[in-house]
Scaffold this motif. Structure first.
Motif, PDB file in Angstrom:
ATOM      1  N   ARG A  28      -9.170  -1.485  10.573  1.00 59.22           N
ATOM      2  CA  ARG A  28     -10.166  -0.924  11.488  1.00 59.22           C
ATOM      3  C   ARG A  28     -11.242  -0.165  10.724  1.00 59.22           C
ATOM      4  NH1 ARG A  28      -5.525   0.700  14.461  1.00 59.22           N
ATOM      5  NH2 ARG A  28      -5.870   2.881  13.861  1.00 59.22           N
ATOM      6  N   CYS A  29     -10.824   0.580   9.719  1.00 56.51           N
ATOM      7  CA  CYS A  29     -11.777   1.368   8.936  1.00 56.51           C
ATOM      8  C   CYS A  29     -12.750   0.472   8.177  1.00 56.51           C
ATOM      9  CB  CYS A  29     -11.015   2.274   7.981  1.00 56.51           C
ATOM     10  SG  CYS A  29     -12.067   3.421   7.052  1.00 56.51           S
ATOM     11  N   ILE A  30     -12.245  -0.595   7.590  1.00 57.63           N
ATOM     12  CA  ILE A  30     -13.110  -1.524   6.864  1.00 57.63           C
ATOM     13  C   ILE A  30     -14.123  -2.162   7.816  1.00 57.63           C
ATOM     14  CG2 ILE A  30     -13.152  -3.724   5.623  1.00 57.63           C
ATOM     15  CD1 ILE A  30     -10.411  -2.908   4.442  1.00 57.63           C
ATOM     16  N   GLU A  31     -13.647  -2.621   8.968  1.00 57.98           N
ATOM     17  CA  GLU A  31     -14.545  -3.231   9.948  1.00 57.98           C
ATOM     18  C   GLU A  31     -15.604  -2.240  10.421  1.00 57.98           C
ATOM     19  OE1 GLU A  31     -11.809  -4.551  12.889  1.00 57.98           O
ATOM     20  OE2 GLU A  31     -11.263  -6.395  11.818  1.00 57.98           O
ATOM     21  N   ALA A  32     -15.174  -0.996  10.669  1.00 64.52           N
ATOM     22  CA  ALA A  32     -16.118   0.025  11.121  1.00 64.52           C
ATOM     23  C   ALA A  32     -17.130   0.361  10.044  1.00 64.52           C
ATOM     24  CB  ALA A  32     -15.357   1.282  11.549  1.00 64.52           C
ATOM     25  N   ALA A  33     -16.686   0.415   8.785  1.00 64.67           N
ATOM     26  CA  ALA A  33     -17.600   0.703   7.681  1.00 64.67           C
ATOM     27  C   ALA A  33     -18.675  -0.378   7.578  1.00 64.67           C
ATOM     28  CB  ALA A  33     -16.824   0.807   6.374  1.00 64.67           C
ATOM     29  N   GLY A  37     -22.837   0.052   8.242  1.00 65.89           N
ATOM     30  CA  GLY A  37     -23.720  -0.139   7.104  1.00 65.89           C
ATOM     31  C   GLY A  37     -23.293   0.597   5.847  1.00 65.89           C
ATOM     32  N   VAL A  38     -22.027   1.032   5.793  1.00 65.24           N
ATOM     33  CA  VAL A  38     -21.505   1.676   4.590  1.00 65.24           C
ATOM     34  C   VAL A  38     -21.364   0.617   3.497  1.00 65.24           C
ATOM     35  CG1 VAL A  38     -19.506   2.869   3.604  1.00 65.24           C
ATOM     36  CG2 VAL A  38     -20.300   3.450   5.911  1.00 65.24           C
ATOM     37  N   GLU A  39     -21.812   0.926   2.307  1.00 66.59           N
ATOM     38  CA  GLU A  39     -21.773  -0.057   1.226  1.00 66.59           C
ATOM     39  C   GLU A  39     -20.615   0.159   0.262  1.00 66.59           C
ATOM     40  OE1 GLU A  39     -25.569  -0.063  -0.656  1.00 66.59           O
ATOM     41  OE2 GLU A  39     -26.613  -0.810   1.114  1.00 66.59           O
ATOM     42  N   TRP A  40     -20.091   1.387   0.185  1.00 70.52           N
ATOM     43  CA  TRP A  40     -18.985   1.701  -0.719  1.00 70.52           C
ATOM     44  C   TRP A  40     -17.913   2.460   0.050  1.00 70.52           C
ATOM     45  CZ3 TRP A  40     -18.771   0.231  -5.881  1.00 70.52           C
ATOM     46  CH2 TRP A  40     -19.949  -0.306  -6.408  1.00 70.52           C
ATOM     47  N   LEU A  41     -16.679   1.981  -0.025  1.00 65.88           N
ATOM     48  CA  LEU A  41     -15.557   2.622   0.653  1.00 65.88           C
ATOM     49  C   LEU A  41     -14.367   2.650  -0.296  1.00 65.88           C
ATOM     50  CD1 LEU A  41     -14.158   3.717   3.266  1.00 65.88           C
ATOM     51  CD2 LEU A  41     -13.596   1.331   3.805  1.00 65.88           C
ATOM     52  N   THR A  42     -13.870   3.840  -0.574  1.00 62.92           N
ATOM     53  CA  THR A  42     -12.704   3.992  -1.444  1.00 62.92           C
ATOM     54  C   THR A  42     -11.570   4.598  -0.633  1.00 62.92           C
ATOM     55  OG1 THR A  42     -14.106   4.335  -3.390  1.00 62.92           O
ATOM     56  CG2 THR A  42     -11.811   5.031  -3.558  1.00 62.92           C
ATOM     57  N   LEU A  43     -10.416   3.953  -0.653  1.00 70.22           N
ATOM     58  CA  LEU A  43      -9.250   4.394   0.110  1.00 70.22           C
ATOM     59  C   LEU A  43      -8.149   4.820  -0.851  1.00 70.22           C
ATOM     60  CD1 LEU A  43      -9.163   1.515   2.781  1.00 70.22           C
ATOM     61  CD2 LEU A  43     -10.167   3.798   3.026  1.00 70.22           C
ATOM     62  N   PHE A  44      -7.641   6.033  -0.665  1.00 70.30           N
ATOM     63  CA  PHE A  44      -6.560   6.558  -1.499  1.00 70.30           C
ATOM     64  C   PHE A  44      -5.243   6.087  -0.886  1.00 70.30           C
ATOM     65  CE2 PHE A  44      -5.131  10.729  -3.788  1.00 70.30           C
ATOM     66  CZ  PHE A  44      -4.542   9.956  -4.769  1.00 70.30           C
ATOM     67  N   ALA A  45      -4.734   4.986  -1.406  1.00 69.01           N
ATOM     68  CA  ALA A  45      -3.597   4.324  -0.773  1.00 69.01           C
ATOM     69  C   ALA A  45      -2.250   4.746  -1.357  1.00 69.01           C
ATOM     70  CB  ALA A  45      -3.751   2.802  -0.899  1.00 69.01           C
ATOM     71  N   PHE A  46      -2.213   5.045  -2.666  1.00 66.79           N
ATOM     72  CA  PHE A  46      -0.931   5.342  -3.317  1.00 66.79           C
ATOM     73  C   PHE A  46      -1.227   6.219  -4.521  1.00 66.79           C
ATOM     74  CE2 PHE A  46       2.781   4.578  -5.977  1.00 66.79           C
ATOM     75  CZ  PHE A  46       3.822   4.500  -5.049  1.00 66.79           C
ATOM     76  N   ASP A  75      -9.873 -12.838   4.776  1.00 68.46           N
ATOM     77  CA  ASP A  75     -10.852 -12.200   5.653  1.00 68.46           C
ATOM     78  C   ASP A  75     -11.835 -11.341   4.870  1.00 68.46           C
ATOM     79  OD1 ASP A  75     -10.028 -13.322   8.016  1.00 68.46           O
ATOM     80  OD2 ASP A  75      -8.752 -11.649   8.612  1.00 68.46           O
ATOM     81  N   LEU A  76     -11.344 -10.652   3.846  1.00 70.20           N
ATOM     82  CA  LEU A  76     -12.244  -9.862   3.026  1.00 70.20           C
ATOM     83  C   LEU A  76     -13.312 -10.751   2.391  1.00 70.20           C
ATOM     84  CD1 LEU A  76      -9.748  -7.471   1.162  1.00 70.20           C
ATOM     85  CD2 LEU A  76     -11.153  -6.947   3.167  1.00 70.20           C
ATOM     86  N   LEU A 113     -19.731  -5.075   1.380  1.00 73.52           N
ATOM     87  CA  LEU A 113     -19.013  -3.813   1.251  1.00 73.52           C
ATOM     88  C   LEU A 113     -18.213  -3.839  -0.046  1.00 73.52           C
ATOM     89  CD1 LEU A 113     -17.931  -1.087   2.460  1.00 73.52           C
ATOM     90  CD2 LEU A 113     -16.045  -2.440   3.420  1.00 73.52           C
ATOM     91  N   ASN A 114     -18.311  -2.771  -0.810  1.00 72.62           N
ATOM     92  CA  ASN A 114     -17.482  -2.602  -2.001  1.00 72.62           C
ATOM     93  C   ASN A 114     -16.273  -1.768  -1.612  1.00 72.62           C
ATOM     94  OD1 ASN A 114     -19.124  -3.609  -4.528  1.00 72.62           O
ATOM     95  ND2 ASN A 114     -20.593  -2.587  -3.176  1.00 72.62           N
ATOM     96  N   LEU A 115     -15.114  -2.407  -1.550  1.00 74.93           N
ATOM     97  CA  LEU A 115     -13.879  -1.748  -1.148  1.00 74.93           C
ATOM     98  C   LEU A 115     -13.025  -1.479  -2.379  1.00 74.93           C
ATOM     99  CD1 LEU A 115     -11.715  -0.857   0.951  1.00 74.93           C
ATOM    100  CD2 LEU A 115     -10.966  -3.258   0.999  1.00 74.93           C
ATOM    101  N   THR A 116     -12.727  -0.215  -2.613  1.00 78.45           N
ATOM    102  CA  THR A 116     -11.893   0.166  -3.750  1.00 78.45           C
ATOM    103  C   THR A 116     -10.609   0.782  -3.242  1.00 78.45           C
ATOM    104  OG1 THR A 116     -13.853   0.608  -5.081  1.00 78.45           O
ATOM    105  CG2 THR A 116     -11.762   1.517  -5.871  1.00 78.45           C
TER     106      THR A 116
END
Length: 224
Positions: A28-33, A37-46, A75-76, A113-116
């Motif tokens: 959901r967060c990736i789709e919303a980003a 129009g967010v271009e960079w999203l970093t998620l602290f997963a572990f 999908d990504l 989107l750049n997803l890290t």
């Protein structure tokens, strides 16, 4: 992304159920980003500290990561998302490391989107590793240590190819950085939200972005 365990406990469910719900929140967060129009999203997963959790929970978390890669990479790629990983991936099993590398390769052309994903990541250990690499480069003559500045040091960090964060969102009501991107967040705006991560959705991201838009960013300079 905090609150998976508390979300599950409040519902009388095992912790792994909270982690699974958290994985859905990631989508959901990736789709919303993308929509925002967010271009960079970093998620602290572990985090690097997460290795100290019970072995069974660590296995559940790494299993969910493997499942996520297998179910979401297509999908990504289709949605123009470039996926990359920062952190000490050497602590993961060889087969999982191979899947992470394959995901990075398959999505490398993404520009929307750049997803890290920060995995086995800790801000302090990243800074130490950068200092060590910098010292080795100076010893070999690749750099002149006397010319080093903040920008030069940042090139040794795992985020060297990324912009510093403008906004850091912390869920579940916690009010701390928890060893996340310590160098990079020096001037980030911080937004703390009481929502548990499995309940995080597009409305929460929009609210955080709206709060960010109201902030006056001075970077230490006086505004007259």
């Amino acid at each position: 992304m905090d609150g998976n365990g508390r979300w599950a406990k409040a519902r009388g469910m095992p912790r792994v159920a909270g982690h699974r719900a958290g994985a859905k929140a990631v989508r959901r967060c990736i789709e919303a980003a993308i929509d925002q129009g967010v271009e960079w999203l970093t998620l602290f997963a572990f985090s690097s500290e997460n290795w100290r959790r019970p072995e069974g929970e660590v296995m559940e978390l790494t299993g969910l990561l493997r499942q996520y890669l297998r179910s979401e990479v297509a999908d990504l790629t289709k949605n123009g998302v470039r996926f990359r990983v920062i952190g000490d991936r050497e602590r993961f099993s060889p087969d999982l490391r191979a899947e992470l590398e394959a995901a990075e390769s398959k999505t490398a052309a993404g520009t929307r989107l750049n997803l890290t994903l920060a995995l086995s990541y800790g801000g302090r250990s990243e800074i130490v590793a950068a200092a060590r690499a910098m010292a080795e480069a100076a010893q070999s003559g690749a750099i002149d240590i006397r010319d080093l500045d903040e920008e030069g040091f940042a090139r040794f960090l795992s985020t060297a190819a990324m912009p510093d964060p403008d906004l850091l969102i912390r869920t579940s009501g916690e009010r701390r950085l928890s060893n996340f991107l310590l160098w990079q967040c020096a001037y980030a705006e911080l937004v703390f939200m009481d929502v548990l991560w499995p309940d995080f959705d597009a409305a929460h991201l929009a609210a955080a972005l709206a709060e960010f838009s109201r902030r006056e960013r001075r970077y230490g300079a006086r505004v007259t």
